[in-house]
Scaffold this active site. Structure first.
Site, short mmCIF file in Angstrom:
data_model
loop_
_atom_site.label_atom_id
_atom_site.label_comp_id
_atom_site.label_asym_id
_atom_site.label_seq_id
_atom_site.Cartn_x
_atom_site.Cartn_y
_atom_site.Cartn_z
N LYS A 109 0.93 -1.22 -0.03
CA LYS A 109 -0.05 0.18 -0.12
C LYS A 109 0.72 1.29 -0.06
O LYS A 109 1.79 1.35 0.90
CB LYS A 109 -0.90 -0.05 1.32
CG LYS A 109 -1.98 -1.04 1.18
CD LYS A 109 -2.71 -0.81 2.50
CE LYS A 109 -3.88 -2.10 2.69
NZ LYS A 109 -4.48 -2.01 4.29
N ARG A 136 -14.09 -7.96 8.59
CA ARG A 136 -15.44 -7.15 8.05
C ARG A 136 -16.04 -8.13 7.26
O ARG A 136 -16.39 -9.09 7.51
CB ARG A 136 -14.93 -5.78 7.23
CG ARG A 136 -14.44 -4.87 8.18
CD ARG A 136 -13.74 -3.79 7.45
NE ARG A 136 -12.72 -4.30 6.52
CZ ARG A 136 -11.79 -3.44 5.67
NH1 ARG A 136 -11.96 -2.26 5.65
NH2 ARG A 136 -11.06 -4.17 4.94
O1 PNS Z 1 -4.07 -2.72 7.91
P1 PNS Z 1 -3.26 -3.55 7.06
O2 PNS Z 1 -2.54 -2.77 5.97
O3 PNS Z 1 -4.14 -4.68 6.55
O4 PNS Z 1 -2.31 -4.23 7.96
C1 PNS Z 1 -1.20 -5.34 7.57
C2 PNS Z 1 -0.31 -5.19 8.13
C3 PNS Z 1 0.57 -4.20 8.33
C4 PNS Z 1 -0.48 -5.80 9.58
C5 PNS Z 1 0.98 -6.58 7.53
O5 PNS Z 1 1.33 -5.93 6.38
C6 PNS Z 1 2.16 -6.62 8.57
O6 PNS Z 1 2.01 -7.45 9.31
N1 PNS Z 1 3.29 -6.08 8.00
C7 PNS Z 1 4.55 -6.28 8.71
C8 PNS Z 1 5.40 -7.08 8.16
C9 PNS Z 1 5.17 -8.74 8.31
O7 PNS Z 1 5.21 -9.15 9.59
N2 PNS Z 1 4.80 -9.39 7.34
C10 PNS Z 1 4.32 -10.62 7.25
C11 PNS Z 1 3.06 -10.98 7.73
S1 PNS Z 1 2.12 -11.20 6.13
#
Ligand code: PNS
Length: 160
Positions: free
Chosen positions: A41, A89
């Protein structure tokens, strides 16, 4: 002490996020709202700005706001968190959230992912929708905490 992490990009935080965070604080002793970058994003607000917006809306000593630039599970390990709490959701969230929960579980089996179902009125609420409505001069006050309506309007109005 049972610690939960509510992770997300929160770009910006919405009433839907806030509802899940506050409900998590009813279930756990401490909740860390963890502002992370989602690599898929493009953000409108910097991580520091997103943290400030969240802090403006929270008035509960059990809830703290933090950020981290590594893996979510590494933060969970370091902080001794027992759970990752996320809101669900519509069914459309499920595949994405399920995939992340499984990856996190295989990276760090000690942490559980707990899903809280969104309230009916927040079912279709998202940060992207807030930014879209705002950039087209719509009223975002039904969707975000009143404390930050002005900040979001200042940033997003007229922006695409
Ligand atoms: O609000 P979002 O964008 O759905 O949150 C997604 C988020 C930030 C929680 C996810 O991208 C994340 O955990 N990022 C940190 C990096 C990580 O640990 N990635 C591996 C898990 S998929």
């Amino acid at each position: 002490m049972k610690i939960a992490i509510c992770p997300g990009s929160f770009d910006p935080v919405t009433l839907g996020h806030l509802d899940v965070i506050e409900r998590a604080a009813e279930l756990f002793d401490k909740v860390v709202v963890l502002v992370l970058n989602n690599s898929s994003k493009k953000s409108a607000f910097t991580v520091d700005e997103r943290m400030e917006l969240i802090k403006k809306c929270i008035n509960n000593p059990k809830i703290v706001v933090d950020t981290y630039s590594g893996l979510l599970v590494d933060y969970a390990k370091q902080s001794g968190a027992a759970a990752i709490v996320k809101g669900l959701r519509a069914v459309s969230d499920f595949d994405y959230e399920f995939q992340q929960a499984l990856i996190n579980k295989s990276l760090y089996p000690e942490v559980e992912t707990v899903f809280l179902t969104a309230k009916g009125e927040n079912m279709f609420l998202s940060s992207s929708m807030v930014k879209e409505v705002c950039s087209l001069n719509g009223d975002i006050s039904p969707f975000v905490p009143k404390e930050i309506v002005k900040d979001i309007n200042l940033r997003c109005k007229g922006e695409k």
